[in-house]
Design a protein around this motif. Structure first.
Motif: not given
Length: 416
Positions: A239-241, A265-273, A291-292
């Motif tokens: 993840g890139y924070a 392409v953005i696969d998933r977004i996390e904000v806390f839980d 992509d890695n």
């Protein structure tokens, strides 16, 4: 509720601190211990009333001299909105403090003494407001009680200011006649000026439209941390924070990594839980890409359809903040969001006389000087022009010998 950030400006003794004190006092935003200290203070107005300017005078030197030196931040809220106020100094000696306080503001309140009208410091502060791209400007013509609440005085000052503002390309300007000392048109509409058909200052502040970012397409997120736990449970986690500077990111958006230019392409977004589908400016998030690709701290994730400028040679407005003059023979550090790189001042194009607005040729920059320079950076920067996107169009200069911030930069053009 949304938040309005605003600052006050004006000449010494125009009543900036008194106006803020009146706002706090008349909206019952003063704590009990502050109110008690006010009542016990030796500082009184000529009519025996409490000197409300004490509320923002945090430094002993300010209280002793009755002037504002440092930027004082105050917070209050009404039923409609929250407010952050920056009480900035008016004296030319503290221009750097004013620039600091104004840099994140949505709105500027410039006070004009009804007895003096538009003066040099009014012009100077209006220039700084224009330079910093503050969206809304309120001209509070103060001390109307000392001019008999004259409509003619108000109209004359209004016309004079409009002529000057046209030269600075200031757009959204509102004029309000007030008396901070007496409370006229600050929180409540004044009965002494029936000829004024507008709202009180507080009514205006509560209703003025505030937009966090004018163009949502300028999606920018400097990477502050690459998260790779490399544990059995999270073996493939990458993840890139960072904190989103501007714009909006959504799942399935195509993004480009700068300076490498790699895309994904953005696969998933996390904000806390939580895993929202969309995030906006001001939010701290973790982005996951399909992509890695090689990404490290200091890189910037941007919307692939709205790429920023990329250059090592940039024309920028510079406000010098150090007691030592600028030395174009040494190497400074330039901090642009999470990106830190070495740089040199390649050329001084001009310095602005902020009392007359004339551009002057010079070979030196001293404390509080403002002008335009050409900066050469060691690494390529991914930036927007300040007029397009303030959040990604500014930077600071750091003196590596002292680790002090010595200058503030606003990017204006790419040098070919």
């Amino acid at each position: 509720m949304n938040i309005l950030k605003f600052f006050t400006a004006g000449s010494v003794d125009d009543g900036k601190s008194t106006l803020i004190g009146r706002l706090l006092y008349d909206t019952d935003s003063i704590l009990a211990d502050q109110l008690e200290a006010l009542q016990q203070s030796n500082r009184k107005n000529d009519d025996g009333t409490i000197d409300l300017a004490i509320l923002t005078d945090g430094l002993r030197a300010e209280r002793e001299q009755g002037i504002t030196i440092d930027v004082a931040y105050k917070y209050f809220q009404t039923e409609k909105r929250k407010f952050i106020i920056a009480d900035t100094p008016g004296h030319i000696q503290y221009t750097r403090n004013m620039v600091t306080g104004a840099s994140t503001a949505n709105l500027a309140i410039i006070l004009v003494d009804a007895r003096n009208g538009v003066v040099e410091q009014t012009i100077r502060h209006s220039y700084l407001v224009s330079l910093l791209g503050v969206s809304h400007v309120v001209i509070c013509i103060n001390k109307m009680d000392m001019e008999g609440y004259s409509e003619e005085v108000f109209n004359t000052i209004t016309e004079n200011y409009k002529k000057m503002a046209a030269k600075l390309n200031l757009q959204d300007i509102t004029f309000i006649p007030v008396s901070a000392l007496k409370g006229d048109n600050i929180v409540h509409t004044s009965e002494h000026m029936p000829w004024y058909k507008g709202t009180s200052l507080l009514d205006f502040l509560e209703t003025v439209e505030v937009t966090a970012n004018r163009d949502l397409h300028y999606a920018r997120m400097p990477v502050q941390w690459v998260i790779r736990p490399q544990t059995d449970a999270l073996h493939d986690y990458r993840g890139y924070a960072g904190r989103i500077l501007s714009g909006t990111f959504k799942v399935n958006d195509q993004v480009t990594v700068l300076p490498s230019g790699s895309s994904s392409v953005i696969d998933r977004i996390e904000v806390f839980d939580q895993t929202p589908d969309q995030v906006t400016a001001g939010m701290s998030v973790t982005l996951h890409l399909k992509d890695n690709i090689d990404i490290s701290r200091g890189d910037v994730l941007v919307n692939s359809n709205y790429l920023p400028q990329r250059s090592q040679l940039i024309e920028a407005d510079l406000c010098w903040m150090d007691n030592k003059p600028m030395d174009d023979s040494i190497t400074y550090f330039l901090q642009h969001n999470s990106k830190l790189t070495k740089c040199k001042i390649r050329e001084i194009l001009h310095k602005v006389n902020i009392n007359t607005l004339e551009k002057e040729q010079t070979h030196e920059f001293k404390l509080n000087d403002i002008g335009r320079v050409v900066v050469k950076t060691a690494d390529e920067l991914a930036f927007d022009l300040y007029t397009d996107n303030k959040a990604n169009g500014s930077a600071i200069l750091i003196d590596g010998r002292t680790n002090l911030t010595v200058g503030a930069l606003m990017f204006r053009a790419v040098v070919e």
